[in-house]
Design a protein around this motif. Sequence first.
Motif, PDB file in Angstrom:
ATOM      1  N   THR A  35      -0.672  11.788   0.413  1.00 42.81           N
ATOM      2  CA  THR A  35       0.179  11.481  -0.746  1.00 42.81           C
ATOM      3  C   THR A  35       1.622  11.934  -0.564  1.00 42.81           C
ATOM      4  OG1 THR A  35      -1.767  11.683  -2.174  1.00 42.81           O
ATOM      5  CG2 THR A  35       0.392  11.703  -3.236  1.00 42.81           C
ATOM      6  N   ASN A  36       1.814  13.222  -0.264  1.00 40.44           N
ATOM      7  CA  ASN A  36       3.177  13.745  -0.114  1.00 40.44           C
ATOM      8  C   ASN A  36       3.682  13.684   1.325  1.00 40.44           C
ATOM      9  OD1 ASN A  36       3.130  14.393  -2.840  1.00 40.44           O
ATOM     10  ND2 ASN A  36       2.397  16.466  -2.478  1.00 40.44           N
ATOM     11  N   GLY A  37       2.861  13.147   2.215  1.00 40.83           N
ATOM     12  CA  GLY A  37       3.239  13.060   3.617  1.00 40.83           C
ATOM     13  C   GLY A  37       3.474  11.633   4.055  1.00 40.83           C
ATOM     14  N   ILE A  38       2.448  11.025   4.631  1.00 48.14           N
ATOM     15  CA  ILE A  38       2.584   9.688   5.204  1.00 48.14           C
ATOM     16  C   ILE A  38       3.018   8.660   4.161  1.00 48.14           C
ATOM     17  CG2 ILE A  38       1.358   7.830   6.388  1.00 48.14           C
ATOM     18  CD1 ILE A  38      -0.499  10.006   7.534  1.00 48.14           C
ATOM     19  N   MET A  39       2.380   8.678   2.990  1.00 49.30           N
ATOM     20  CA  MET A  39       2.648   7.654   1.982  1.00 49.30           C
ATOM     21  C   MET A  39       4.045   7.791   1.385  1.00 49.30           C
ATOM     22  SD  MET A  39      -1.118   7.691   0.161  1.00 49.30           S
ATOM     23  CE  MET A  39      -0.767   6.377  -1.008  1.00 49.30           C
ATOM     24  N   MET A  40       4.583   8.978   1.388  1.00 42.95           N
ATOM     25  CA  MET A  40       5.926   9.189   0.852  1.00 42.95           C
ATOM     26  C   MET A  40       7.008   8.951   1.902  1.00 42.95           C
ATOM     27  SD  MET A  40       7.500  12.587  -1.036  1.00 42.95           S
ATOM     28  CE  MET A  40       6.404  12.391  -2.441  1.00 42.95           C
ATOM     29  N   ARG A  41       6.707   9.249   3.165  1.00 43.30           N
ATOM     30  CA  ARG A  41       7.711   9.200   4.218  1.00 43.30           C
ATOM     31  C   ARG A  41       7.741   7.872   4.984  1.00 43.30           C
ATOM     32  NH1 ARG A  41       8.685  14.821   6.551  1.00 43.30           N
ATOM     33  NH2 ARG A  41       7.945  16.271   4.955  1.00 43.30           N
ATOM     34  N   ALA A  42       6.625   7.185   5.026  1.00 49.86           N
ATOM     35  CA  ALA A  42       6.540   5.967   5.839  1.00 49.86           C
ATOM     36  C   ALA A  42       7.338   4.829   5.211  1.00 49.86           C
ATOM     37  CB  ALA A  42       5.082   5.549   6.014  1.00 49.86           C
ATOM     38  N   THR A  43       7.916   3.998   6.047  1.00 44.58           N
ATOM     39  CA  THR A  43       8.665   2.825   5.589  1.00 44.58           C
ATOM     40  C   THR A  43       7.736   1.612   5.560  1.00 44.58           C
ATOM     41  OG1 THR A  43       9.343   2.232   7.837  1.00 44.58           O
ATOM     42  CG2 THR A  43      10.762   3.758   6.621  1.00 44.58           C
ATOM     43  N   TYR A  44       8.228   0.528   4.979  1.00 45.76           N
ATOM     44  CA  TYR A  44       7.431  -0.706   4.916  1.00 45.76           C
ATOM     45  C   TYR A  44       7.102  -1.225   6.312  1.00 45.76           C
ATOM     46  CZ  TYR A  44       8.358  -1.010  -0.089  1.00 45.76           C
ATOM     47  OH  TYR A  44       8.410  -0.757  -1.426  1.00 45.76           O
ATOM     48  N   GLY A  45       7.977  -0.972   7.269  1.00 45.42           N
ATOM     49  CA  GLY A  45       7.726  -1.450   8.619  1.00 45.42           C
ATOM     50  C   GLY A  45       6.668  -0.651   9.344  1.00 45.42           C
ATOM     51  N   GLN A  46       6.404   0.560   8.879  1.00 52.98           N
ATOM     52  CA  GLN A  46       5.426   1.425   9.555  1.00 52.98           C
ATOM     53  C   GLN A  46       4.012   1.236   9.031  1.00 52.98           C
ATOM     54  OE1 GLN A  46       7.776   5.089   8.726  1.00 52.98           O
ATOM     55  NE2 GLN A  46       7.624   5.504  10.920  1.00 52.98           N
ATOM     56  N   ILE A  47       3.882   0.877   7.760  1.00 51.82           N
ATOM     57  CA  ILE A  47       2.559   0.736   7.142  1.00 51.82           C
ATOM     58  C   ILE A  47       2.477  -0.603   6.421  1.00 51.82           C
ATOM     59  CG2 ILE A  47       0.946   1.664   5.437  1.00 51.82           C
ATOM     60  CD1 ILE A  47       2.008   4.396   5.929  1.00 51.82           C
ATOM     61  N   SER A  48       1.444  -1.373   6.717  1.00 50.06           N
ATOM     62  CA  SER A  48       1.244  -2.658   6.045  1.00 50.06           C
ATOM     63  C   SER A  48       0.638  -2.431   4.659  1.00 50.06           C
ATOM     64  CB  SER A  48       0.313  -3.540   6.870  1.00 50.06           C
ATOM     65  OG  SER A  48      -0.990  -2.973   6.919  1.00 50.06           O
ATOM     66  N   ASN A  49       0.597  -3.461   3.859  1.00 51.03           N
ATOM     67  CA  ASN A  49       0.029  -3.363   2.514  1.00 51.03           C
ATOM     68  C   ASN A  49      -1.450  -2.979   2.541  1.00 51.03           C
ATOM     69  OD1 ASN A  49       2.444  -4.010   1.287  1.00 51.03           O
ATOM     70  ND2 ASN A  49       2.002  -6.213   1.190  1.00 51.03           N
ATOM     71  N   SER A  50      -2.174  -3.554   3.496  1.00 52.62           N
ATOM     72  CA  SER A  50      -3.606  -3.248   3.606  1.00 52.62           C
ATOM     73  C   SER A  50      -3.819  -1.801   4.042  1.00 52.62           C
ATOM     74  CB  SER A  50      -4.286  -4.201   4.586  1.00 52.62           C
ATOM     75  OG  SER A  50      -3.736  -4.079   5.889  1.00 52.62           O
ATOM     76  N   GLN A  51      -2.979  -1.329   4.959  1.00 54.78           N
ATOM     77  CA  GLN A  51      -3.067   0.060   5.391  1.00 54.78           C
ATOM     78  C   GLN A  51      -2.707   1.009   4.250  1.00 54.78           C
ATOM     79  OE1 GLN A  51      -0.378  -0.252   8.747  1.00 54.78           O
ATOM     80  NE2 GLN A  51      -2.072  -0.205  10.221  1.00 54.78           N
ATOM     81  N   TRP A  52      -1.690   0.629   3.463  1.00 54.80           N
ATOM     82  CA  TRP A  52      -1.307   1.438   2.312  1.00 54.80           C
ATOM     83  C   TRP A  52      -2.468   1.539   1.317  1.00 54.80           C
ATOM     84  CZ3 TRP A  52       2.957   4.270   0.826  1.00 54.80           C
ATOM     85  CH2 TRP A  52       2.995   4.665  -0.517  1.00 54.80           C
ATOM     86  N   SER A  53      -3.121   0.423   1.082  1.00 54.24           N
ATOM     87  CA  SER A  53      -4.255   0.395   0.156  1.00 54.24           C
ATOM     88  C   SER A  53      -5.384   1.302   0.639  1.00 54.24           C
ATOM     89  CB  SER A  53      -4.762  -1.031  -0.008  1.00 54.24           C
ATOM     90  OG  SER A  53      -5.874  -1.087  -0.868  1.00 54.24           O
TER      91      SER A  53
END
Length: 267
Positions: free
Chosen positions: A31-49
């Motif tokens: 939550t406060n790490g990858i999901m907050m710091r990653a850009t749209y280019g680093q994580i796809s929508n499916s990966q975010w989900s």
Amino acid sequence: MEKRTGLTGSTLKIIALISMVLDHISRIVLTNGIMMRATYGQISNSQWSTLETVADVTSTLGRIAFPIFCFLIVEGFVHTHNLFKYMLTMLGFALLSEGVYDYVCSGSIFSIEQQNVMFEFLLALVMLFLLRQLQKIPKLPKVPEIIGDLLVVFLFSVLSEQFYLDGGMYGILLIAVFYFFRSYKKTRFVAAILVFLISACHIVLGGFVFNWDNILDLTVAAEIVSLIPISFYNGKRGLRQKYFFYVFYPLHLLLLYGCMLLIMRML
């Protein structure tokens, strides 16, 4: 020698530690790490989900830890042969852990926004000491003993909120319940659930808001689940882990934060 069945204190502590790690994976790594710091280019929508689902699951499972730790604080208080040493150890490691806790949670070595959970447990030990001392004071006629107990619990609940301790009023009330109803398992179970429900409606320093969505939240269910292993406690200490938890607490925070940074470099 009679062999007691059930769970020892060390087994309960291991269950709580595993749950705590899951909670901090959710908070620090996801939550406060990858999901907050990653850009749209680093994580796809499916990966975010997927990450969001994993964060929710680990966070929910992480709610099992705190009630067990609160229960073990009461048992430690009751059984310790040297309360001053117990409190001094808690204070020492609380101070040593604070810099790590602040940095991992806020990115700063020093922050007053929230203090680590060991300060909460230290405050609770002071409260338990005062409650025990109150029992030794002769009571005035027609003055119920519970009045003094409730005033102490209320005072320490306010202090836990004013100093932004991790656990806050929720932890103080829960520890008080485990202490007052230590010998009454059924009453303890019901009283603890009431604390869970109060906590679900509690807004830090902002009062209470009754909301069915909060009451029926899975985190409340996980907290109730924590009472199951507690109910199987057999009164035995189990494996000796004198300083294991104290060292494990700041160490695992650093390791999880390092894992988060490593994953970010790999994305």
